[in-house]
Design a protein around this motif. Structure first.
Motif, PDB file in Angstrom:
ATOM      1  N   MET A 106      48.415  36.734  17.025  1.00  0.00           N
ATOM      2  CA  MET A 106      49.145  35.811  17.864  1.00  0.00           C
ATOM      3  C   MET A 106      50.554  35.682  17.289  1.00  0.00           C
ATOM      4  O   MET A 106      50.748  35.703  16.079  1.00  0.00           O
ATOM      5  N   THR A 107      51.494  35.531  18.194  1.00  0.00           N
ATOM      6  CA  THR A 107      52.873  35.319  17.772  1.00  0.00           C
ATOM      7  C   THR A 107      53.350  33.987  18.330  1.00  0.00           C
ATOM      8  O   THR A 107      52.666  33.349  19.140  1.00  0.00           O
ATOM      9  N   LYS A 108      54.542  33.601  17.893  1.00  0.00           N
ATOM     10  CA  LYS A 108      55.254  32.482  18.492  1.00  0.00           C
ATOM     11  C   LYS A 108      56.305  33.075  19.421  1.00  0.00           C
ATOM     12  O   LYS A 108      56.558  34.284  19.426  1.00  0.00           O
ATOM     13  N   TRP A 109      56.947  32.237  20.213  1.00  0.00           N
ATOM     14  CA  TRP A 109      57.948  32.697  21.165  1.00  0.00           C
ATOM     15  C   TRP A 109      59.034  33.488  20.440  1.00  0.00           C
ATOM     16  O   TRP A 109      59.400  33.158  19.314  1.00  0.00           O
ATOM     17  N   GLY A 110      59.528  34.534  21.085  1.00  0.00           N
ATOM     18  CA  GLY A 110      60.562  35.370  20.488  1.00  0.00           C
ATOM     19  C   GLY A 110      59.986  36.394  19.522  1.00  0.00           C
ATOM     20  O   GLY A 110      60.706  36.907  18.663  1.00  0.00           O
ATOM     21  N   ASP A 111      58.690  36.661  19.640  1.00  0.00           N
ATOM     22  CA  ASP A 111      57.986  37.635  18.806  1.00  0.00           C
ATOM     23  C   ASP A 111      58.021  37.265  17.317  1.00  0.00           C
ATOM     24  O   ASP A 111      57.980  38.127  16.452  1.00  0.00           O
ATOM     25  N   ARG A 112      58.085  35.967  17.042  1.00  0.00           N
ATOM     26  CA  ARG A 112      58.015  35.511  15.649  1.00  0.00           C
ATOM     27  C   ARG A 112      56.562  35.517  15.215  1.00  0.00           C
ATOM     28  O   ARG A 112      55.670  35.145  15.976  1.00  0.00           O
ATOM     29  N   PRO A 113      56.292  35.945  13.986  1.00  0.00           N
ATOM     30  CA  PRO A 113      54.897  36.043  13.536  1.00  0.00           C
ATOM     31  C   PRO A 113      54.207  34.680  13.476  1.00  0.00           C
ATOM     32  O   PRO A 113      54.841  33.653  13.232  1.00  0.00           O
ATOM     33  N   HIS A 114      52.915  34.713  13.703  1.00  0.00           N
ATOM     34  CA  HIS A 114      52.080  33.505  13.611  1.00  0.00           C
ATOM     35  C   HIS A 114      50.749  33.924  12.997  1.00  0.00           C
ATOM     36  O   HIS A 114      50.694  34.906  12.273  1.00  0.00           O
ATOM     37  N   TRP A 115      49.666  33.241  13.286  1.00  0.00           N
ATOM     38  CA  TRP A 115      48.389  33.518  12.645  1.00  0.00           C
ATOM     39  C   TRP A 115      47.867  34.912  12.965  1.00  0.00           C
ATOM     40  O   TRP A 115      47.895  35.355  14.109  1.00  0.00           O
ATOM     41  N   THR A 116      47.339  35.569  11.940  1.00  0.00           N
ATOM     42  CA  THR A 116      46.602  36.818  12.118  1.00  0.00           C
ATOM     43  C   THR A 116      45.301  36.706  11.331  1.00  0.00           C
ATOM     44  O   THR A 116      45.247  36.045  10.283  1.00  0.00           O
ATOM     45  N   TYR A 117      44.258  37.353  11.854  1.00  0.00           N
ATOM     46  CA  TYR A 117      42.957  37.384  11.189  1.00  0.00           C
ATOM     47  C   TYR A 117      42.096  38.433  11.870  1.00  0.00           C
ATOM     48  O   TYR A 117      42.361  38.831  13.003  1.00  0.00           O
ATOM     49  N   GLU A 118      41.090  38.867  11.155  1.00  0.00           N
ATOM     50  CA  GLU A 118      40.129  39.831  11.695  1.00  0.00           C
ATOM     51  C   GLU A 118      38.999  39.071  12.390  1.00  0.00           C
ATOM     52  O   GLU A 118      38.603  37.992  11.944  1.00  0.00           O
ATOM     53  N   ALA A 119      38.489  39.648  13.458  1.00  0.00           N
ATOM     54  CA  ALA A 119      37.369  39.042  14.177  1.00  0.00           C
ATOM     55  C   ALA A 119      36.436  40.153  14.651  1.00  0.00           C
ATOM     56  O   ALA A 119      36.806  41.326  14.649  1.00  0.00           O
ATOM     57  N   LEU A 120      35.238  39.764  15.052  1.00  0.00           N
ATOM     58  CA  LEU A 120      34.223  40.702  15.507  1.00  0.00           C
ATOM     59  C   LEU A 120      33.987  40.539  17.009  1.00  0.00           C
ATOM     60  O   LEU A 120      33.830  39.415  17.492  1.00  0.00           O
ATOM     61  N   TRP A 121      33.947  41.653  17.713  1.00  0.00           N
ATOM     62  CA  TRP A 121      33.630  41.615  19.140  1.00  0.00           C
ATOM     63  C   TRP A 121      32.174  41.176  19.302  1.00  0.00           C
ATOM     64  O   TRP A 121      31.277  41.739  18.675  1.00  0.00           O
ATOM     65  N   LEU A 122      31.938  40.169  20.125  1.00  0.00           N
ATOM     66  CA  LEU A 122      30.580  39.699  20.375  1.00  0.00           C
ATOM     67  C   LEU A 122      30.079  40.089  21.756  1.00  0.00           C
ATOM     68  O   LEU A 122      28.903  40.389  21.929  1.00  0.00           O
ATOM     69  N   GLY A 123      30.936  40.028  22.755  1.00  0.00           N
ATOM     70  CA  GLY A 123      30.519  40.367  24.108  1.00  0.00           C
ATOM     71  C   GLY A 123      31.334  39.607  25.131  1.00  0.00           C
ATOM     72  O   GLY A 123      32.365  39.016  24.815  1.00  0.00           O
ATOM     73  N   CYS A 124      30.859  39.621  26.350  1.00  0.00           N
ATOM     74  CA  CYS A 124      31.561  38.907  27.413  1.00  0.00           C
ATOM     75  C   CYS A 124      30.536  38.269  28.348  1.00  0.00           C
ATOM     76  O   CYS A 124      29.373  38.673  28.400  1.00  0.00           O
ATOM     77  N   ASP A 125      30.986  37.256  29.044  1.00  0.00           N
ATOM     78  CA  ASP A 125      30.171  36.585  30.049  1.00  0.00           C
ATOM     79  C   ASP A 125      31.084  36.132  31.170  1.00  0.00           C
ATOM     80  O   ASP A 125      32.241  36.566  31.251  1.00  0.00           O
ATOM     81  N   GLU A 126      30.590  35.255  32.016  1.00  0.00           N
ATOM     82  CA  GLU A 126      31.376  34.807  33.158  1.00  0.00           C
ATOM     83  C   GLU A 126      32.645  34.056  32.767  1.00  0.00           C
ATOM     84  O   GLU A 126      33.553  33.895  33.589  1.00  0.00           O
TER      85      GLU A 126
END
Length: 180
Positions: free
Chosen positions: A1-21
């Motif tokens: 995720m960034t802030k406006w103007g392409d300024r860096p913000h939080w980064t982290y690794e996550a795991l794909w779980l799936g999708c639903d409605e």
């Protein structure tokens, strides 16, 4: 995720779980390292993030909701109560391969374990919309998204009706199995 103007913000690794409605779900295991310029912390609990599917006219597409499992810390606006839900108001998220991209627009909807629900960082939003030049249509969409999420959370409407629990269970099973 960034802030406006392409300024860096939080980064982290996550795991794909799936999708639903409701959209796509990714898991953030306990012990995940979150980083942004000048700050790093390790998540104390499991979390699942909902990436809503953009739908015409649905203002909640301007958000990313993080549902916290047991063991969450507190945030100052919640006055010591553990956070149950943290919703970032963002531009609609998009996938770039395996990377999720969105711009954080400052406004947040928080819910504590005690049921309290509030909007945070309205002052930051007001300051940044002027200082960083948020376009009027972005300001309107962010405010509409925040209001829609706030109403859905307070009303216990999907996906804020417990729909996340199956995804927390899926994350727990995945991490217990030793999967990456």
């Amino acid at each position: 995720m960034t802030k406006w103007g392409d300024r860096p913000h939080w980064t982290y690794e996550a795991l794909w779980l799936g999708c639903d409605e409701h959209g796509d779900w990714v898991g953030v295991p306990r012990g995940t390292r979150f980083t942004r310029p000048g700050h790093t912390f390790v998540g104390p609990n499991e979390q699942v993030v909902l990436v809503p599917r953009p739908a015409d006219g649905d203002p909640t597409a301007w958000s990313l909701a993080t549902f916290h499992g047991p063991g969450a810390g507190s945030l100052p606006p919640l006055g010591g109560v553990p956070v149950a839900l943290y919703v970032d108001v963002t531009t609609p998220a998009t996938w770039d391969g395996g990377t999720l991209r969105a711009v954080d627009l400052d406004l947040d909807v928080l819910a504590g374990d005690d049921g309290r629900v509030l909007v945070d960082d309205e002052d930051e939003f007001d300051e940044h919309r002027v200082a960083l030049g948020y376009p009027d249509e972005v300001v309107e969409a962010a405010r509409a998204g925040c209001a829609a999420v706030l109403a859905a959370v307070r009303g216990g409407h999907p996906p804020y009706d417990g729909a996340h629990r199956r995804w927390l269970d899926a994350l727990a099973a995945l991490t217990a199995s030793g999967a990456p």
